[in-house]
Design a protein around this motif. Structure first.
Motif, PDB file in Angstrom:
ATOM      1  N   GLU A   1      10.093  85.056  74.633  1.00  0.00           N
ATOM      2  CA  GLU A   1      11.166  85.331  75.593  1.00  0.00           C
ATOM      3  C   GLU A   1      10.942  84.596  76.909  1.00  0.00           C
ATOM      4  O   GLU A   1      11.890  84.067  77.501  1.00  0.00           O
ATOM      5  CB  GLU A   1      11.278  86.840  75.848  1.00  0.00           C
ATOM      6  CG  GLU A   1      11.808  87.617  74.663  1.00  0.00           C
ATOM      7  CD  GLU A   1      11.679  89.122  74.821  1.00  0.00           C
ATOM      8  OE1 GLU A   1      12.524  89.823  74.225  1.00  0.00           O
ATOM      9  OE2 GLU A   1      10.746  89.597  75.520  1.00  0.00           O
ATOM     10  N   VAL A   2       9.708  84.543  77.361  1.00  0.00           N
ATOM     11  CA  VAL A   2       9.388  83.826  78.601  1.00  0.00           C
ATOM     12  C   VAL A   2       9.684  82.339  78.425  1.00  0.00           C
ATOM     13  O   VAL A   2      10.312  81.713  79.297  1.00  0.00           O
ATOM     14  CB  VAL A   2       7.920  84.053  79.020  1.00  0.00           C
ATOM     15  CG1 VAL A   2       7.530  83.137  80.175  1.00  0.00           C
ATOM     16  CG2 VAL A   2       7.689  85.510  79.395  1.00  0.00           C
ATOM     17  N   ILE A   3       9.262  81.765  77.316  1.00  0.00           N
ATOM     18  CA  ILE A   3       9.487  80.338  77.071  1.00  0.00           C
ATOM     19  C   ILE A   3      10.979  80.046  76.957  1.00  0.00           C
ATOM     20  O   ILE A   3      11.474  79.051  77.510  1.00  0.00           O
ATOM     21  CB  ILE A   3       8.697  79.865  75.835  1.00  0.00           C
ATOM     22  CG1 ILE A   3       7.193  79.888  76.162  1.00  0.00           C
ATOM     23  CG2 ILE A   3       9.140  78.476  75.396  1.00  0.00           C
ATOM     24  CD1 ILE A   3       6.286  79.677  74.975  1.00  0.00           C
ATOM     25  N   THR A   4      11.727  80.909  76.292  1.00  0.00           N
ATOM     26  CA  THR A   4      13.179  80.735  76.191  1.00  0.00           C
ATOM     27  C   THR A   4      13.814  80.787  77.579  1.00  0.00           C
ATOM     28  O   THR A   4      14.681  79.970  77.906  1.00  0.00           O
ATOM     29  CB  THR A   4      13.795  81.807  75.269  1.00  0.00           C
ATOM     30  OG1 THR A   4      13.252  81.630  73.959  1.00  0.00           O
ATOM     31  CG2 THR A   4      15.308  81.711  75.222  1.00  0.00           C
ATOM     32  N   LEU A   5      13.389  81.745  78.397  1.00  0.00           N
ATOM     33  CA  LEU A   5      13.900  81.863  79.764  1.00  0.00           C
ATOM     34  C   LEU A   5      13.627  80.581  80.553  1.00  0.00           C
ATOM     35  O   LEU A   5      14.523  80.042  81.221  1.00  0.00           O
ATOM     36  CB  LEU A   5      13.253  83.064  80.463  1.00  0.00           C
ATOM     37  CG  LEU A   5      13.575  83.241  81.943  1.00  0.00           C
ATOM     38  CD1 LEU A   5      15.050  83.537  82.161  1.00  0.00           C
ATOM     39  CD2 LEU A   5      12.704  84.348  82.538  1.00  0.00           C
TER      40      LEU A   5
END
Length: 184
Positions: free
Chosen positions: A108-112
């Motif tokens: 989720e952090v990488i997608t953000l």
């Protein structure tokens, strides 16, 4: 804030020197463009911090070298949030409150980060060199700056936190991706 302004001025001076010293690069058929150069710098900065985010194992996203500083995850989410604030200011919208980072997974952090950086790059890439000289409101103070200086803000954030997060990797025995890519 004075350090950011000073850093931007130093960067602008360095860019001017590089541009003056590199006419043969542009002689190959492309016209010089500050926007193109900024987009290339943006792409490299975004790629390098995403590479760092991908290099850290998920179980280490809560890691922090000392109790007083942010976790690896919090640093990455902060970069995305600060960058988003610049994007929102450029769009003329108000930034939302921070992201709920403690529960975010590595994916989720990488997608953000990827979504935020892509949006910033698209906005920056849509500008002309002339627009970079126009005055706009700076998101973190009640003052006006050129769009060129404005877009140095998120680049500064990305680079600053990349440098910090490289240390987090090293403290966990991980060779940073930028180091791993260097020829032996």
């Amino acid at each position: 804030m004075k350090n950011v302004i000073y850093g931007c001025l130093v960067f602008c001076g360095a860019m001017a020197i590089v541009a003056a010293a590199a006419p043969p690069v542009f002689a190959q058929g492309t016209s010089p463009s500050v926007v193109k150069e900024l987009v290339a710098i943006w792409q490299r900065a975004a790629t390098e911090i995403i590479d760092v985010a991908e290099a850290m194992p998920e179980e280490k996203y809560g890691y922090k070298p000392t109790p007083e500083i942010s976790t690896f995850r919090e640093q990455l989410v902060h970069v995305a949030g600060a960058t988003q604030r610049y994007i929102d200011t450029a769009k003329g919208t108000k930034s939302e409150a921070g992201h709920p980072h403690p529960a975010m997974t590595k994916a989720e952090v990488i997608t953000l980060l990827k979504q935020t950086f892509r949006t910033g790059q698209e906005m920056l890439g849509s500008l002309t060199d002339a627009q970079l000289l126009e005055q706009v409101k700076f998101p973190f103070a009640d003052r006006m700056v050129t769009r060129f200086t404005f877009w140095q803000g998120p680049l500064y954030q990305i680079r600053n936190h990349h440098g910090q997060l490289v240390v987090y990797l090293r403290l966990n025995g991980i060779v940073p991706p930028t180091t791993a890519r260097r020829p032996a």
